[in-house]
Design a protein around this motif. Structure first.
Motif, PDB file in Angstrom:
ATOM      1  N   SER A  87      -0.246  -5.383  -5.126  1.00 26.99           N
ATOM      2  CA  SER A  87       0.558  -6.013  -5.873  1.00 26.99           C
ATOM      3  C   SER A  87       0.392  -5.688  -7.537  1.00 26.99           C
ATOM      4  O   SER A  87       0.988  -6.234  -8.182  1.00 26.99           O
ATOM      5  N   ARG A 131       3.413  -3.068   5.413  1.00 29.95           N
ATOM      6  CA  ARG A 131       5.709  -2.686   4.863  1.00 29.95           C
ATOM      7  C   ARG A 131       5.270  -1.599   3.702  1.00 29.95           C
ATOM      8  O   ARG A 131       5.899  -0.790   3.836  1.00 29.95           O
ATOM      9  N   ASP A 189      11.756  -2.608  -2.436  1.00 32.78           N
ATOM     10  CA  ASP A 189      11.737  -2.426  -1.923  1.00 32.78           C
ATOM     11  C   ASP A 189       9.821  -3.024  -1.792  1.00 32.78           C
ATOM     12  O   ASP A 189       9.534  -3.788  -0.561  1.00 32.78           O
ATOM     13  N   LEU A 190       9.424  -2.283  -2.128  1.00 34.86           N
ATOM     14  CA  LEU A 190       8.139  -2.502  -2.625  1.00 34.86           C
ATOM     15  C   LEU A 190       7.169  -3.622  -3.494  1.00 34.86           C
ATOM     16  O   LEU A 190       7.104  -4.602  -3.097  1.00 34.86           O
ATOM     17  N   THR A 204       9.592  -6.113  -3.955  1.00 36.01           N
ATOM     18  CA  THR A 204       9.400  -7.422  -2.438  1.00 36.01           C
ATOM     19  C   THR A 204       9.064  -7.684  -1.791  1.00 36.01           C
ATOM     20  O   THR A 204       8.634  -9.235  -1.451  1.00 36.01           O
ATOM     21  N   ALA A 205       8.370  -6.448  -1.195  1.00 34.12           N
ATOM     22  CA  ALA A 205       6.457  -6.933  -1.137  1.00 34.12           C
ATOM     23  C   ALA A 205       5.577  -7.545  -1.339  1.00 34.12           C
ATOM     24  O   ALA A 205       4.645  -7.865  -1.195  1.00 34.12           O
ATOM     25  N   ASP A 237       1.122  -8.959   4.486  1.00 34.05           N
ATOM     26  CA  ASP A 237       1.451  -7.555   5.103  1.00 34.05           C
ATOM     27  C   ASP A 237       2.124  -6.718   4.361  1.00 34.05           C
ATOM     28  O   ASP A 237       2.371  -5.832   4.920  1.00 34.05           O
ATOM     29  N   ILE A 238       1.482  -6.742   2.945  1.00 36.55           N
ATOM     30  CA  ILE A 238       2.493  -5.870   1.942  1.00 36.55           C
ATOM     31  C   ILE A 238       1.742  -4.305   2.185  1.00 36.55           C
ATOM     32  O   ILE A 238       2.258  -3.522   2.493  1.00 36.55           O
ATOM     33  N   SER A 254       2.938 -10.720  -0.309  1.00 34.08           N
ATOM     34  CA  SER A 254       2.684 -11.242   0.735  1.00 34.08           C
ATOM     35  C   SER A 254       1.469 -10.949   2.115  1.00 34.08           C
ATOM     36  O   SER A 254       0.817  -9.952   1.240  1.00 34.08           O
TER      37      SER A 254
END
Length: 815
Positions: A115, A76, A63-64, A66-67, A72-73, A70
C-alpha cells in the motif's frame, strides 16, 4: 507544476526503501520497475485509441489504488499485471509475484508495504510528458537500474550497461549517419535494453529515422524488463526475445541463416565458462557459419560472442562490442582467431576503457569497433587509450561527460594525440604477432614527479622541472624571466619570495591578457546563448536545448590556451545536471510566468524527506522552484537587504557581547551561577528573584553588577533579534508579493541573466583563476624542494646535534 527530474528520482528511490527489507537488489528492483511501468502506461496511454499499446479496462494504476489496504492486495496486483502484460506482449511468468509472503512479508506487513509503495507512485503524474520529453521517465528508469546494479554486485551487471559507454558505442559506429528508417540495430545479449535504446536514440536524434530494434536475452525476467524499457522509451515496436543467443539464435532469415543487421551493439557476459552449452556444432557450419575463423576455447566465450556478432552484420554493417582486455593479447586459439579477424579487416579500432567501470567486475574492458565496409582496404587499426579519464563514483569509476566527448571526438575526427590515440599500421601489428595490448602502441601514462639529485646536493630548480610547464611559458613568454634567474648551468633560483608568487603571477600583464581572452570567449558565447535561452518556450525539448548549448559552450573554448575545453564543458554539464535540467523541464512544460509562481508546501506525516521552504509567510511554507528569493531580493530590494544585513551584524555583536559576559563569569565561583538552573539556563524569573534576594547588601555588589550587566545585554540582544526579525519578515512579505507581479520579461532576466549566465560566468572566472593558482602551487613546491641543499641541511643537523649534546652534558649526561 511540472514534475522535476530530481524529485522523481527521490520518490522512486524512496519506493525502494519500502521494499528492500531482507531482499537483494536483484529481487526488489523487479517490483519497483514493474509498478513504474504500470503507472507510466496508465498515465500515458489509457483511453487513447492511437496509443502504442493497449491498457485494458481494469488494468490502470487507479485500479491498484483501490486495492490499497485490502487483505488480498498482492493477489489483485498479480491479476492486473497478468492482463496488462498479455496486452503489452510481455510474458506474465517473467513478472515478480506481488503475493509472495517470503519476500514481501505476511498478512498486514505485506498489505502495508504494498500500500505504501502504491501510494508513492500515486503522487506522480506522467500524463503530461510529451514524446520529446519522455527522456525524463527514461532517465529515471536508468537511474534505478544503475543503483540496483551498484547494490547487487552478484548480478555482474547483466541487466545494465553504463549509459556513458552506451553513448560512446552508438556514436563511434556512425548511428548518427543512418541512411534509412528501414535499417536495423541488433543486440544479441540485450539485458534490460539500455544499450539498444541509446543506439536508437542516437540515430533518431541525429537523423529523425526510427530504426528497428532487435534484441535477445537469455534471462526471462531481464527480457521482460527490456520489453518494458522499450515501451517507456517510446520504442514499443522493438522486438525482444528470450533465449540463449549462442545455443538458440532467434533472429534468422527464411533459409535458416542468421539475420544480418546494419548495426550491432553488445555487452556480452565476460569470459563465459559454459558458452558451448546447448550449441549444436554439427549443424553450426551449415546454418550459421559463426566459427569459420576459429573455434574459441571451451572455457572462455568472449570470441564466441564476437564471432556471432560479426556473422550477424551485413556486408556494410557496423558494430561495437564490450569485451575484457584479455581478448587483445591472450594466446593459443584466441590468438589465431584474432589474427584471422585482423587479416579480414573486420576490426576497425579499439578503445581502452577505465578499470572498475562495469558492475560486478573491476577488470578493465575495451570496445572492439567492427566495420565490414571497406574492410579490404583497411591497413591498420585506430587505437584510443581512454583508461585514465574517469571520476570516482562511490565504489565504481564513471566516465564523465567530458571523457565521453573526448573519446568520440578523437575517434570521429581521427585525431592523433600523444599518449592517448594513434593509427597503427598493419605491419606494426604483425611485428608484435597481432598482440593488441594497448600499452605496446600507445605510451605515455601519468608523468611521475622526479627528484633531481644534483638539485638536492647543490640547490637550484632544474631546467627539466620548469620545462614540464612549457604550456604556461608559451602563453606567458616573459613571466619565466620575471620569476627565475640562472643559478648555474641547468639550474635556477626564484627572484621573488615564495609568498609573493601568487600576486606576482596573477598580477602579471600576460596572465591578465590570458584571463581577458578567456572571458572574451565566454562573452561571445554568452551573447548568442542569451537569445537562445530567452527563446525557450512550451513544447521545446530539454534534451535538445542542453545538447545545443553545451556543444556551443565546448566549441567556444576549443583551442583556448592552458585551459582544457573539455574540463570547462564538464563544468557546464555539472550545472546542467544540478540546475538547468530541472529549470528547463519546468519552462518547457509550464512556461515562464507559471514556472516562477511559488508552490505551497504541504508536509505529509508519512513523508520522510520534507521539503525545505524558501519563504514562510504567516506560518505557511512556500517553495520557489525556478527563481530563488535571493535573486529577487538582489534585483528589486537591495536597500532592504542591506538594512537586514546591518541588523544581522548588530545582532551578531550583541550575541558576542552576551557570550563574552557569560564566559567571563563561568566556573565554580562565577558571579552568575546563582541565576542558572540545573541545566545552566537563565530565566527572567531567576534574575528577578536573585536581585530581590541580594538587594541592598554591599557584600553582593559585584554579583549584582554582573547580573545587571547580563540583564542589560540580554535585553539589548532581544531587541536586536526583534528588529532583525521584523525587517526580515517585512522583506519576505515584499518578495512574496513580488513573485505574483513578475512579468515574463522580468522572469527571463532573473533566470537567464541573474541565475544561469551568472553561474556559468563564475565558473569560467574560477577556472581561469585556478589555472594561475596551480602554476603558483607547482612553482612553490619546486622552490621548497630545492631551497636548501643537502650540505646545508647536514651542517644544520650537526649544529643542532651539538647544541643537544652540550645541553645533555650540562645535565650530567655524556653520549
Amino acid at each position: 507544476m511540472a514534475l522535476k527530474k530530481s524529485e522523481l528520482y527521490s520518490s522512486l528511490w524512496q519506493s525502494c526503501d519500502e521494499l528492500r527489507g531482507g531482499m537483494d537488489a536483484s529481487q526488489y528492483k523487479d517490483y519497483v520497475l514493474v509498478l513504474l511501468f504500470v503507472k507510466y502506461v496508465s498515465d500515458k496511454f489509457a483511453g487513447d485509441p492511437d496509443a502504442l499499446i493497449e491498457v485494458p479496462s481494469g488494468c490502470r494504476f487507479e485500479d491498484l489504488v483501490t486495492a490499497k489496504g485490502s487483505k488480498d492486495i498482492g493477489e489483485r496486483i498479480n491479476t492486473l499485471l497478468d492482463a496488462l502484460a498479455k496486452a503489452s506482449g510481455i510474458s506474465p511468468s517473467a513478472l515478480p509475484d506481488f503475493d509472495d509472503d517470503a519476500k514481501l512479508g505476511k498478512e498486514q506487513e505485506k498489505v502495508d508495504r504494498l500500500s505504501n509503495l502504491i501510494g508513492i507512485f500515486e503522487s506522480l503524474n506522467f500524463g503530461r510528458n510529451r514524446a520529446g520529453g519522455d527522456d525524463l521517465l527514461g532517465d529515471a528508469y536508468e537511474f534505478l537500474m544503475r543503483h540496483f546494479a551498484v547494490e547487487s554486485g552478484k548480478i555482474k551487471g547483466q541487466f545494465y550497461t553504463p549509459a556513458e559507454v552506451s553513448r560512446i558505442m552508438a556514436r563511434v559506429i556512425g548511428l548518427g549517419l543512418a541512411q534509412s528508417g528501414t535499417q536495423t540495430i541488433y543486440d544479441p545479449t540485450c539485458g534490460s535494453g539500455s544499450l539498444l535504446i541509446k543506439a536508437h536514440d542516437e540515430a533518431k536524434s541525429a537523423t529523425g529515422y526510427d530504426l528497428t530494434l532487435y534484441g535477445q536475452e537469455m534471462d526471462n525476467a531481464t527480457a521482460a524488463l527490456a520489453q518494458m524499457n522499450m515501451i517507456l522509451h517510446g520504442c514499443a515496436g522493438a522486438e525482444i526475445v528470450n533465449a540463449n543467443t549462442l545455443a538458440h539464435p532467434q533472429w534468422k532469415e527464411s533459409d535458416g541463416s542468421l539475420k544480418r543487421h546494419d548495426f550491432v551493439v553488445a555487452n556480452p557476459p565476460f569470459s563465459s565458462k559454459s558458452w558451448r552449452s546447448g550449441v549444436d556444432f554439427r549443424g553450426e557450419a551449415g546454418t550459421f557459419n559463426r566459427f569459420v575463423y576459429g573455434m574459441p576455447p571451451s572455457k572462455n566465450g568472449d570470441y564466441a560472442f564476437l564471432l556471432h556478432i560479426i556473422a550477424s552484420m551485413k556486408p556494410s554493417g557496423q558494430g561495437a562490442v564490450i569485451l575484457p582486455h584479455g581478448v587483445l593479447f591472450r594466446g593459443h586459439a584466441e590468438a589465431q582467431i584474432r589474427e584471422n579477424l585482423l587479416r579480414q579487416g573486420f576490426i576497425k579500432g579499439l578503445i581502452g576503457l577505465p578499470p572498475n567501470l562495469f558492475y560486478g567486475t573491476g577488470i578493465p574492458a575495451c570496445l572492439v569497433i567492427l566495420d565490414k565496409s571497406n574492410r579490404r582496404g583497411r591497413d591498420g587499426l585506430w587505437m584510443i587509450d581512454a583508461s585514465r579519464g574517469f571520476a570516482k563514483d562511490g565504489p565504481k569509476n564513471r566516465l564523465r561527460a567530458q571523457d565521453v566527448h573526448r573519446i568520440v571526438d578523437t575517434w570521429t575526427r581521427g585525431l592523433t594525440i600523444s599518449g592517448y590515440s594513434r593509427h597503427v599500421r598493419f605491419a606494426e601489428l604483425q611485428s608484435h604477432k597481432f598482440n593488441l595490448n594497448l600499452p605496446r602502441y600507445i605510451g605515455g601514462g601519468v608523468t611521475r614527479d622526479t627528484q633531481n639529485i644534483e638539485g638536492h646536493l647543490h640547490g637550484g630548480i632544474p631546467d627539466a622541472d620548469l620545462e614540464t610547464l612549457q604550456g604556461f611559458w608559451h602563453e606567458f613568454p616573459t613571466l619565466r624571466a620575471t620569476l627565475f634567474e640562472p643559478q648555474r648551468s641547468g639550474f635556477n633560483r626564484l627572484r621573488v619570495p615564495r609568498e609573493q608568487l601568487q600576486p606576482t603571477v596573477l598580477g602579471h600583464p600576460e596572465f591578465g591578457a590570458f584571463a581577458a581572452d578567456i572571458m572574451a570567449r565566454f562573452s561571445a558565447w554568452e551573447s548568442a546563448a542569451r537569445d537562445a535561452m530567452e527563446a525557450v518556450q512550451i513544447g521545446d525539448s530539454t534534451q535538445h536545448l542542453l545538447s545545443d548549448w553545451s556543444e556551443s559552450f565546448l566549441a567556444a573554448f576549443g583551442g583556448a590556451p592552458i585551459l582544457d575545453a573539455y574540463d570547462l564543458y564538464q563544468g557546464f554539464i555539472n550545472y546542467a545536471d544540478s540546475t538547468l535540467q530541472d529549470d528547463l523541464d519546468l519552462l518547457t512544460q509550464d512556461g515562464w510566468e507559471a514556472s516562477v509562481r511559488l508552490r505551497r508546501i504541504v508536509d505529509k506525516k508519512e513523508q520522510k524527506n520534507k521539503e525545505k521552504a524558501d519563504l514562510t509567510i504567516s506560518r505557511i511554507k512556500w517553495k520557489a522552484d525556478l527563481v530563488p528569493p535571493p535573486l529577487v531580493v538582489a534585483r528589486f530590494y537591495a536597500p532592504e537587504q542591506t538594512r537586514v544585513e546591518a541588523l544581522e551584524a548588530t545582532l551578531a555583536l550583541q550575541q558576542a557581547a552576551l557570550d563574552e559576559h557569560l564566559e567571563e563569569h563561568e566556573g565554580e565561583e562565577g558571579l552568575l551561577n546563582e541565576i542558572k538552573d540545573s541545566e545552566g539556563k537563565i530565566s527572567d524569573k531567576s534574575v528577578k528573584d536573585r536581585l530581590k534576594t541580594i538587594a541592598g547588601d554591599p557584600e553582593y555588589d559585584d554579583e549584582r553588577a554582573a547580573i545587571e550587566r547580563y540583564r542589560a545585554l540580554a535585553l539589548a540582544l532581544a531587541g536586536a533579534k526583534a528588529s532583525h526579525s521584523d525587517a526580515q519578515k517585512a522583506l519576505d512579505g515584499k518578495v512574496f508579493v513580488r513573485y505574483g507581479q513578475l512579468s515574463e520579461a522580468e522572469v527571463k532576466t532573473l533566470v537567464v541573466e541573474d541565475k544561469w549566465l551568472a553561474t556559468l560566468r563564475a565558473l569560467i572566472e574560477g577556472e581561469t583563476l585556478r589555472a594561475g593558482q596551480s602554476l603558483c602551487a607547482r612553482l612553490g613546491a619546486l622552490g621548497t624542494r630545492y631551497d636548501t641543499p643537502l650540505p646545508d641541511l647536514t651542517t644544520r643537523a650537526q649544529t643542532l646535534r651539538g647544541r643537544v649534546d652540550a645541553h645533555l652534558e650540562r645535565m650530567g649526561f655524556v653520549l
